[in-house]
Design a protein around this motif. Structure first.
Motif, PDB file in Angstrom:
ATOM      1  N   GLY A  13       7.463  58.568  18.770  1.00  0.00           N
ATOM      2  CA  GLY A  13       8.436  58.712  17.651  1.00  0.00           C
ATOM      3  C   GLY A  13       9.229  57.593  17.625  1.00  0.00           C
ATOM      4  N   LYS A  35       1.261  63.283  20.947  1.00  0.00           N
ATOM      5  CA  LYS A  35       0.064  64.368  20.985  1.00  0.00           C
ATOM      6  C   LYS A  35      -0.579  64.185  19.469  1.00  0.00           C
ATOM      7  CE  LYS A  35       3.293  68.045  19.526  1.00  0.00           C
ATOM      8  NZ  LYS A  35       3.589  69.392  19.675  1.00  0.00           N
ATOM      9  N   GLY A  47      14.148  58.773   5.228  1.00  0.00           N
ATOM     10  CA  GLY A  47      14.691  58.281   3.862  1.00  0.00           C
ATOM     11  C   GLY A  47      13.785  58.279   2.479  1.00  0.00           C
ATOM     12  N   CYS A  51      12.999  54.645   4.591  1.00  0.00           N
ATOM     13  CA  CYS A  51      13.551  54.876   5.957  1.00  0.00           C
ATOM     14  C   CYS A  51      15.021  54.006   5.671  1.00  0.00           C
ATOM     15  CB  CYS A  51      12.523  53.891   6.635  1.00  0.00           C
ATOM     16  SG  CYS A  51      13.376  54.033   8.444  1.00  0.00           S
ATOM     17  N   THR A 135      -2.926  63.631  22.858  1.00  0.00           N
ATOM     18  CA  THR A 135      -2.569  64.076  24.312  1.00  0.00           C
ATOM     19  C   THR A 135      -1.387  64.941  24.378  1.00  0.00           C
ATOM     20  OG1 THR A 135      -3.879  62.158  24.960  1.00  0.00           O
ATOM     21  CG2 THR A 135      -2.610  63.178  26.547  1.00  0.00           C
ATOM     22  N   ALA A 165      10.911  61.515  25.167  1.00  0.00           N
ATOM     23  CA  ALA A 165      11.339  61.105  23.777  1.00  0.00           C
ATOM     24  C   ALA A 165      10.591  61.952  22.905  1.00  0.00           C
ATOM     25  CB  ALA A 165      10.698  59.666  23.466  1.00  0.00           C
ATOM     26  N   GLY A 167      11.543  64.565  21.043  1.00  0.00           N
ATOM     27  CA  GLY A 167      12.132  64.748  19.764  1.00  0.00           C
ATOM     28  C   GLY A 167      12.969  66.199  20.014  1.00  0.00           C
ATOM     29  N   ALA A 171      11.972  69.641  11.290  1.00  0.00           N
ATOM     30  CA  ALA A 171      10.680  69.015  10.829  1.00  0.00           C
ATOM     31  C   ALA A 171       9.316  69.104  11.999  1.00  0.00           C
ATOM     32  CB  ALA A 171      10.686  67.516  10.149  1.00  0.00           C
ATOM     33  N   THR A 174       6.022  67.700  12.221  1.00  0.00           N
ATOM     34  CA  THR A 174       5.535  66.185  12.396  1.00  0.00           C
ATOM     35  C   THR A 174       5.163  65.966  14.207  1.00  0.00           C
ATOM     36  OG1 THR A 174       7.878  65.664  12.953  1.00  0.00           O
ATOM     37  CG2 THR A 174       7.098  65.186  10.930  1.00  0.00           C
ATOM     38  N   VAL A 358      17.709  66.976  11.180  1.00  0.00           N
ATOM     39  CA  VAL A 358      18.005  66.749  12.328  1.00  0.00           C
ATOM     40  C   VAL A 358      18.625  68.269  13.006  1.00  0.00           C
ATOM     41  CG1 VAL A 358      19.828  65.879  14.140  1.00  0.00           C
ATOM     42  CG2 VAL A 358      19.180  64.438  12.313  1.00  0.00           C
ATOM     43  N   PHE A 397      22.350  56.967  10.872  1.00  0.00           N
ATOM     44  CA  PHE A 397      22.896  57.185  12.257  1.00  0.00           C
ATOM     45  C   PHE A 397      21.935  57.789  13.422  1.00  0.00           C
ATOM     46  CE2 PHE A 397      26.225  57.378   9.027  1.00  0.00           C
ATOM     47  CZ  PHE A 397      27.151  56.434   9.621  1.00  0.00           C
ATOM     48  N   SER A 398      20.846  58.593  12.876  1.00  0.00           N
ATOM     49  CA  SER A 398      19.904  59.105  13.711  1.00  0.00           C
ATOM     50  C   SER A 398      18.866  58.091  14.230  1.00  0.00           C
ATOM     51  CB  SER A 398      19.233  60.302  13.064  1.00  0.00           C
ATOM     52  OG  SER A 398      20.105  61.240  12.457  1.00  0.00           O
ATOM     53  N   LEU A 399      18.575  57.429  13.376  1.00  0.00           N
ATOM     54  CA  LEU A 399      17.635  56.521  13.712  1.00  0.00           C
ATOM     55  C   LEU A 399      18.321  55.381  14.630  1.00  0.00           C
ATOM     56  CD1 LEU A 399      15.233  56.005  10.696  1.00  0.00           C
ATOM     57  CD2 LEU A 399      14.704  57.051  13.049  1.00  0.00           C
TER      58      LEU A 399
HETATM   59  C1  FAD Z   1      12.449  64.455   6.504  1.00  0.00           C
HETATM   60  C2  FAD Z   1      13.300  63.623   7.378  1.00  0.00           C
HETATM   61  C3  FAD Z   1      13.857  62.364   6.819  1.00  0.00           C
HETATM   62  C4  FAD Z   1      14.791  61.578   7.895  1.00  0.00           C
HETATM   63  N1  FAD Z   1      15.327  60.621   7.395  1.00  0.00           N
HETATM   64  C5  FAD Z   1      15.978  59.700   8.112  1.00  0.00           C
HETATM   65  C6  FAD Z   1      16.640  58.561   7.566  1.00  0.00           C
HETATM   66  O1  FAD Z   1      16.225  58.077   6.536  1.00  0.00           O
HETATM   67  N2  FAD Z   1      17.465  57.954   8.434  1.00  0.00           N
HETATM   68  C7  FAD Z   1      17.836  58.564   9.711  1.00  0.00           C
HETATM   69  O2  FAD Z   1      18.455  57.903  10.401  1.00  0.00           O
HETATM   70  N3  FAD Z   1      17.123  59.474  10.246  1.00  0.00           N
HETATM   71  C8  FAD Z   1      16.416  60.251   9.459  1.00  0.00           C
HETATM   72  N4  FAD Z   1      15.750  61.344   9.868  1.00  0.00           N
HETATM   73  C9  FAD Z   1      15.970  61.698  11.372  1.00  0.00           C
HETATM   74  C10 FAD Z   1      15.132  60.810  12.168  1.00  0.00           C
HETATM   75  O3  FAD Z   1      13.800  60.840  11.566  1.00  0.00           O
HETATM   76  C11 FAD Z   1      15.119  61.392  13.562  1.00  0.00           C
HETATM   77  O4  FAD Z   1      16.351  61.546  14.237  1.00  0.00           O
HETATM   78  C12 FAD Z   1      14.179  60.637  14.493  1.00  0.00           C
HETATM   79  O5  FAD Z   1      12.768  60.445  13.938  1.00  0.00           O
HETATM   80  C13 FAD Z   1      14.110  61.128  15.795  1.00  0.00           C
HETATM   81  O6  FAD Z   1      12.990  60.378  16.637  1.00  0.00           O
HETATM   82  P1  FAD Z   1      12.760  60.641  18.142  1.00  0.00           P
HETATM   83  O7  FAD Z   1      11.665  59.607  18.502  1.00  0.00           O
HETATM   84  O8  FAD Z   1      13.783  61.115  18.912  1.00  0.00           O
HETATM   85  O9  FAD Z   1      11.815  62.188  17.834  1.00  0.00           O
HETATM   86  P2  FAD Z   1      10.615  62.283  16.823  1.00  0.00           P
HETATM   87  O10 FAD Z   1      10.552  61.311  15.766  1.00  0.00           O
HETATM   88  O11 FAD Z   1      10.564  63.579  16.389  1.00  0.00           O
HETATM   89  O12 FAD Z   1       9.418  62.038  17.931  1.00  0.00           O
HETATM   90  C14 FAD Z   1       8.883  62.644  18.972  1.00  0.00           C
HETATM   91  C15 FAD Z   1       7.554  62.417  19.136  1.00  0.00           C
HETATM   92  O13 FAD Z   1       7.086  63.331  20.221  1.00  0.00           O
HETATM   93  C16 FAD Z   1       5.793  63.681  20.032  1.00  0.00           C
HETATM   94  N5  FAD Z   1       5.435  65.087  20.980  1.00  0.00           N
HETATM   95  C17 FAD Z   1       6.603  66.143  21.003  1.00  0.00           C
HETATM   96  N6  FAD Z   1       6.071  66.871  21.821  1.00  0.00           N
HETATM   97  C18 FAD Z   1       4.910  66.319  22.436  1.00  0.00           C
HETATM   98  C19 FAD Z   1       4.507  66.668  23.630  1.00  0.00           C
HETATM   99  N7  FAD Z   1       4.278  67.951  24.332  1.00  0.00           N
HETATM  100  N8  FAD Z   1       3.236  65.731  24.227  1.00  0.00           N
HETATM  101  C20 FAD Z   1       3.068  64.687  23.405  1.00  0.00           C
HETATM  102  N9  FAD Z   1       3.902  64.176  22.210  1.00  0.00           N
HETATM  103  C21 FAD Z   1       4.816  65.009  21.954  1.00  0.00           C
HETATM  104  C22 FAD Z   1       5.802  64.401  18.675  1.00  0.00           C
HETATM  105  O14 FAD Z   1       4.660  64.374  18.278  1.00  0.00           O
HETATM  106  C23 FAD Z   1       6.670  62.906  18.068  1.00  0.00           C
HETATM  107  O15 FAD Z   1       5.743  62.013  17.462  1.00  0.00           O
HETATM  108  C24 FAD Z   1      15.090  62.025   8.952  1.00  0.00           C
HETATM  109  C25 FAD Z   1      14.358  63.214   9.587  1.00  0.00           C
HETATM  110  C26 FAD Z   1      13.423  63.847   8.577  1.00  0.00           C
HETATM  111  C27 FAD Z   1      12.860  65.158   9.242  1.00  0.00           C
END
Ligand code: FAD
Length: 417
Positions: A13, A35, A47, A51, A135, A165, A167, A171, A174, A358, A397-399
């Motif tokens: 992600g 995965k 967004g 985004c 995977t 990472a 997440g 949601a 995803t 979130v 803020f999250s991104l």
């Molecule tokens: C609809 C929506 C809109 C959003 N819009 C915004 C925005 O505009 N601005 C903003 O700042 N934030 C936004 N957010 C929040 C932001 O998207 C998240 O905070 C951010 O994407 C988190 O990133 P991450 O890499 O921590 O986790 P994620 O993006 O959730 O990525 C985690 C990844 O790990 C993978 N994974 C999980 N378990 C496993 C496993 N066992 N093995 C292998 N892979 C695995 C998943 O498939 C995923 O691809 C939004 C969220 C949503 C749901």
């Protein structure tokens, strides 16, 4: 297939892509395990698919005011990679950003997929990062109390350092379904039970459901418990078939959840937030005087949306809907003004993880050294992005948290090679 790496990043992600790209840029041989059948599935939806990539507040101190419970942890990583760095980083990758209202920054192209593509280019540039899609990470491979790799659906991979990472739980369609947090819990990390945080609110009030699709741009919204206003916000509200939504509502969900734990909660809409009850009544006395011969409904339709007027008049005496303004009694006017100032309905809860942007919960920040993003339990394990329990509002803020923590972990995990 290569089985041994300097660094493994689990989760492709936002945070994982940043960390893997950074590690590769610094010369580490890295493996990124995802995965899904593609990288950045959630990122590509952010967004409204445009985004909101960061929030353009470039003063770290002011920016971190948006993380009330965790700002003390975040000064160190933000001193290494902050909002200015995010602008420069994406511009270097050929993705200029633009700033909209509330300092929300978006790619100029208005495409979340372009943000994904820019990060995929970043990962590929160094030629040091292998990407292993389809995977699933299952558990840590541990020898003599030390993490030496990961077990996955495609076998075991070994590495000196592992970055998680995967997440939070928002949601889950995803891919963020919580296996990463379970595995961290198995090796001793304290995990706060995930729950919806930035999410729409649910009500059983039928009149609210009926207004689905109506939005009001500048209203006051109070949250009431035991007949006392607990907090109030002002901005845009969107009615849906289950309740209310929009950034202002979503950002209130965390506090509302806290209130619901203590008892019943009501929401109250103030349609004219610049007026108190007294001045609103004066405004309507004058208006009614000026427009004596108009039908009440037609007059209100010039001020408010028709669907809302219909809903409000239905709450009042049934014949008011057809009255002409000159025949409205003082008592009827006062009831109308009261409703416009305090349109109440009960809140049953949030819409849950499926609807949330979130999630609350994740790894306790106290278990992380934020200078490096390393675990305090395992020095060669790093935790980033939504896996950490950090409360924050919507608005980019999250991104930004993902870019910062991903960059810092990618940088420090390469030290010593
Ligand atoms: C609809 C929506 C809109 C959003 N819009 C915004 C925005 O505009 N601005 C903003 O700042 N934030 C936004 N957010 C929040 C932001 O998207 C998240 O905070 C951010 O994407 C988190 O990133 P991450 O890499 O921590 O986790 P994620 O993006 O959730 O990525 C985690 C990844 O790990 C993978 N994974 C999980 N378990 C496993 C496993 N066992 N093995 C292998 N892979 C695995 C998943 O498939 C995923 O691809 C939004 C969220 C949503 C749901």
């Amino acid at each position: 297939m290569k089985k041994s790496f300097d660094i493994i990043v689990v989760g492709g992600g936002s945070a994982g892509m940043m960390a893997a790209g950074r590690a590769g840029e610094l010369g580490a041989r890295a493996l990124l395990v995802e995965k899904n059948d593609r990288l950045g599935k959630k990122l590509s939806m952010t967004g409204g698919r445009r985004c909101n990539i960061t929030n353009a507040e470039t003063d770290n101190r002011v920016f971190l005011e948006n993380f009330p419970e965790s700002k003390q942890f975040l000064f160190s990583p933000f001193s290494q990679f902050n909002v200015k760095d995010t602008f420069e980083f994406f511009e270097k990758l050929g993705l200029p950003l633009v700033i909209e209202d509330r300092k929300r920054a978006f790619p100029k192209s208005q495409s979340a997929q372009d943000v994904c593509n820019a990060l995929i280019n970043y990962i590929n540039q160094s030629k040091n990062v292998d990407v292993q899609l389809n995977t699933a990470f299952k558990s840590f491979k541990i020898k003599a109390g030390k993490i030496i790799g990961i077990n996955t659906s495609a076998g075991t991979f070994f590495a000196d350092k592992v970055i998680i990472a995967t997440g939070g739980l928002a949601a889950p369609e995803t891919g963020s379904t919580g296996e990463g947090l379970n595995a961290l819990n198995e090796i001793g990390h304290k995990i706060k039970e995930p729950d919806a945080n930035l999410a729409p609110l649910r009500t059983k009030s039928k009149w609210v459901h009926k207004l689905s699709g109506t939005s009001l741009d500048d209203i006051g919204l109070r949250f009431i418990q035991k007949n006392k206003t607990q907090f109030k916000v002002r901005g845009r509200i969107l009615f849906t078939h289950f309740g209310i939504s929009g950034p202002m509502v979503i950002n209130s969900a965390h506090k509302v959840k806290g209130l619901l734990k203590k008892g019943e909660v009501e929401a109250s809409i103030d349609l004219f937030p610049d007026h108190d009850l007294g001045s609103l009544d004066k405004f309507f006395i004058k208006l009614f005087d000026d427009q004596k011969n108009k039908k009440l409904k037609s007059l209100l339709n010039t001020l408010l949306q028709k669907s809302l007027v219909e809903a409000m008049l239905n709450m009042l005496e049934s014949d008011m809907i057809d009255l002409q303004v000159h025949s409205i009694t003082k008592q009827q006017r006062k009831s109308l003004v009261q409703i416009m100032n305090d349109l109440r309905f009960p809140i049953q809860g949030t819409m849950g993880l499926e609807w949330s942007i979130v999630a609350d919960g994740g790894v306790d920040p106290k278990e992380i050294n934020f200078k490096t993003m390393a675990s305090r339990l395992y020095p060669n394990l790093y935790l980033i992005g939504d896996t950490i329990d950090i409360n924050r509002p919507s608005g980019g803020f999250s991104l930004q948290l993902c870019w910062t923590t991903g960059f810092v972990a990618g940088t420090h995990s390469t030290k010593g090679f």
